[in-house]
Motif scaffolding. Sequence first.
Motif, mmCIF file in Angstrom:
data_model
loop_
_atom_site.group_PDB
_atom_site.id
_atom_site.type_symbol
_atom_site.label_atom_id
_atom_site.label_comp_id
_atom_site.label_asym_id
_atom_site.label_seq_id
_atom_site.Cartn_x
_atom_site.Cartn_y
_atom_site.Cartn_z
ATOM 1 N N LEU A 1 5.692 -34.933 33.792
ATOM 2 C CA LEU A 1 4.415 -34.248 33.796
ATOM 3 C C LEU A 1 3.929 -34.146 35.235
ATOM 4 O O LEU A 1 4.083 -35.085 36.008
ATOM 5 N N CYS A 2 3.336 -33.012 35.588
ATOM 6 C CA CYS A 2 2.799 -32.879 36.932
ATOM 7 C C CYS A 2 1.537 -33.727 37.057
ATOM 8 O O CYS A 2 0.940 -34.138 36.063
ATOM 9 N N ARG A 3 1.133 -33.971 38.287
ATOM 10 C CA ARG A 3 -0.025 -34.830 38.532
ATOM 11 C C ARG A 3 -1.293 -34.268 37.888
ATOM 12 O O ARG A 3 -2.112 -35.017 37.346
ATOM 13 N N LYS A 4 -1.467 -32.959 37.949
ATOM 14 C CA LYS A 4 -2.677 -32.342 37.397
ATOM 15 C C LYS A 4 -2.758 -32.544 35.887
ATOM 16 O O LYS A 4 -3.816 -32.924 35.357
ATOM 17 N N CYS A 5 -1.657 -32.308 35.179
ATOM 18 C CA CYS A 5 -1.652 -32.477 33.720
ATOM 19 C C CYS A 5 -1.776 -33.948 33.341
ATOM 20 O O CYS A 5 -2.411 -34.293 32.341
ATOM 21 N N MET A 6 -1.153 -34.798 34.143
ATOM 22 C CA MET A 6 -1.242 -36.228 33.900
ATOM 23 C C MET A 6 -2.694 -36.683 33.948
ATOM 24 O O MET A 6 -3.184 -37.384 33.047
ATOM 25 N N GLU A 7 -3.409 -36.286 34.988
ATOM 26 C CA GLU A 7 -4.791 -36.726 35.151
ATOM 27 C C GLU A 7 -5.730 -36.045 34.153
ATOM 28 O O GLU A 7 -6.675 -36.664 33.675
ATOM 29 N N ARG B 1 -0.403 -33.565 18.436
ATOM 30 C CA ARG B 1 -0.542 -32.113 18.328
ATOM 31 C C ARG B 1 0.075 -31.403 19.531
ATOM 32 O O ARG B 1 0.277 -31.995 20.592
ATOM 33 N N LEU B 2 0.340 -30.094 19.342
ATOM 34 C CA LEU B 2 0.711 -29.173 20.399
ATOM 35 C C LEU B 2 1.844 -29.706 21.281
ATOM 36 O O LEU B 2 2.846 -30.183 20.774
ATOM 37 N N TRP B 3 1.697 -29.635 22.605
ATOM 38 C CA TRP B 3 2.778 -29.990 23.521
ATOM 39 C C TRP B 3 3.089 -31.473 23.494
ATOM 40 O O TRP B 3 4.162 -31.888 23.928
ATOM 41 N N ARG B 4 2.165 -32.293 22.968
ATOM 42 C CA ARG B 4 2.440 -33.730 22.886
ATOM 43 C C ARG B 4 3.568 -34.009 21.890
ATOM 44 O O ARG B 4 4.282 -35.003 22.018
ATOM 45 N N LYS B 5 3.741 -33.143 20.896
ATOM 46 C CA LYS B 5 4.883 -33.289 19.987
ATOM 47 C C LYS B 5 6.186 -33.116 20.760
ATOM 48 O O LYS B 5 7.150 -33.851 20.526
ATOM 49 N N LYS B 6 6.208 -32.145 21.657
ATOM 50 C CA LYS B 6 7.404 -31.919 22.465
ATOM 51 C C LYS B 6 7.652 -33.093 23.402
ATOM 52 O O LYS B 6 8.795 -33.506 23.624
ATOM 53 N N LEU B 7 6.571 -33.645 23.925
ATOM 54 C CA LEU B 7 6.686 -34.797 24.820
ATOM 55 C C LEU B 7 7.352 -35.963 24.111
ATOM 56 O O LEU B 7 8.270 -36.593 24.642
ATOM 57 N N LEU B 8 6.916 -36.251 22.887
ATOM 58 C CA LEU B 8 7.515 -37.346 22.126
ATOM 59 C C LEU B 8 8.949 -37.021 21.730
ATOM 60 O O LEU B 8 9.827 -37.894 21.777
ATOM 61 N N ALA B 9 9.213 -35.772 21.346
ATOM 62 C CA ALA B 9 10.568 -35.378 20.960
ATOM 63 C C ALA B 9 11.539 -35.506 22.130
ATOM 64 O O ALA B 9 12.688 -35.940 21.948
ATOM 65 N N GLU B 10 11.093 -35.144 23.329
ATOM 66 C CA GLU B 10 11.952 -35.269 24.502
ATOM 67 C C GLU B 10 12.350 -36.726 24.736
ATOM 68 O O GLU B 10 13.474 -37.027 25.123
ATOM 69 N N GLU C 1 12.209 -31.897 38.329
ATOM 70 C CA GLU C 1 11.948 -31.692 36.915
ATOM 71 C C GLU C 1 10.839 -30.663 36.766
ATOM 72 O O GLU C 1 10.182 -30.294 37.742
ATOM 73 N N ARG C 2 10.607 -30.255 35.540
ATOM 74 C CA ARG C 2 9.494 -29.352 35.263
ATOM 75 C C ARG C 2 8.530 -30.028 34.303
ATOM 76 O O ARG C 2 8.940 -30.702 33.367
ATOM 77 N N CYS C 3 7.256 -29.822 34.552
ATOM 78 C CA CYS C 3 6.209 -30.401 33.713
ATOM 79 C C CYS C 3 6.343 -29.869 32.295
ATOM 80 O O CYS C 3 6.436 -28.653 32.075
ATOM 81 N N LEU C 4 6.349 -30.759 31.331
ATOM 82 C CA LEU C 4 6.487 -30.366 29.937
ATOM 83 C C LEU C 4 5.236 -29.700 29.393
ATOM 84 O O LEU C 4 5.269 -29.089 28.324
ATOM 85 N N CYS C 5 4.137 -29.821 30.124
ATOM 86 C CA CYS C 5 2.884 -29.225 29.671
ATOM 87 C C CYS C 5 2.676 -27.826 30.253
ATOM 88 O O CYS C 5 2.496 -26.869 29.507
ATOM 89 N N CYS C 6 2.736 -27.716 31.596
ATOM 90 C CA CYS C 6 2.410 -26.442 32.230
ATOM 91 C C CYS C 6 3.615 -25.727 32.839
ATOM 92 O O CYS C 6 3.530 -24.556 33.191
ATOM 93 N N GLY C 7 4.747 -26.425 32.984
ATOM 94 C CA GLY C 7 5.945 -25.802 33.518
ATOM 95 C C GLY C 7 6.094 -25.878 35.024
ATOM 96 O O GLY C 7 7.108 -25.420 35.571
#
Length: 254
Positions: free
Chosen positions: A38-44, A94-103, A24-30
């Motif tokens: 989400l990748c480990r770095k963005c998760m933490e 806000r921001l990419w978290r909207k995409k996270l919820l939409a996914e 998969e690809r991280c929804l935050c950083c790609g």
Amino acid sequence: MNRFGKGFVRKGFRLALTYAVGRERCLCCGRETFDMPLCRKCMESYMLNFVRPGAGRCSRCGKILLSEIGSCTTCRTKPVIKTPDSVFPLYPYRLWRKKLLAEWKLHGRRSLSSLFARLFSTALREMNLDKDNSFIVSVPPRPGKIRLEGWDQIMELASFLKADYGYPVLPLLKRTSILQQKEKNRRERMETVNRSYHAVKGATDMIRKSGFVQRDAVLIDDVITTGITVEECALRLRELGIRKVHVLSLFIVD
């Protein structure tokens, strides 16, 4: 095998399936990621480091305060959330978290359910609840949703909290309104308070048979928009004799 062993097997199976099907690809950083969206770095960095309950949050709705002290401007002037003992939204919507919820919510990316359950489990520990005398109640879906879509994200989140983390879940509420809150204007939303959600038949007996003496409930939802939904659900839980009602949500619109 106990419930924790079963939870470990579930997680292992999901991880093996991800490797078999593809990355998969991280929804935050790609970045590419194997075991979650989400990748480990963005998760933490962005998910596990949420602002803890207490100082720095509104005492009514739980929003993160900027220049205010004690409560936000909305809750001081036009408060909607009054009944819950505490409200804990993890992140601003806000921001990419909207995409996270939409996914998760709109596109049915159900692999996010285990991620959000992990976040909720962490948040529940921060709330200092008595795990042996409290239980989870999910905000119920609109009528017909499961029949049409095959699942409900909040009910699935509750099932993960039960299966993987051992939190008891009681399905005490039902929804009777078909129209979604976002499809109503503010006046219509206020007019439907006390009419959209009700206790299920036999809810009182369900609580009694559960054996919970203190009867503390944690109401879970994905996003708080106006606050009307969690306020009404909290009212219904109070009517059932729940001593304390806490609200835990992923996001809040600020």
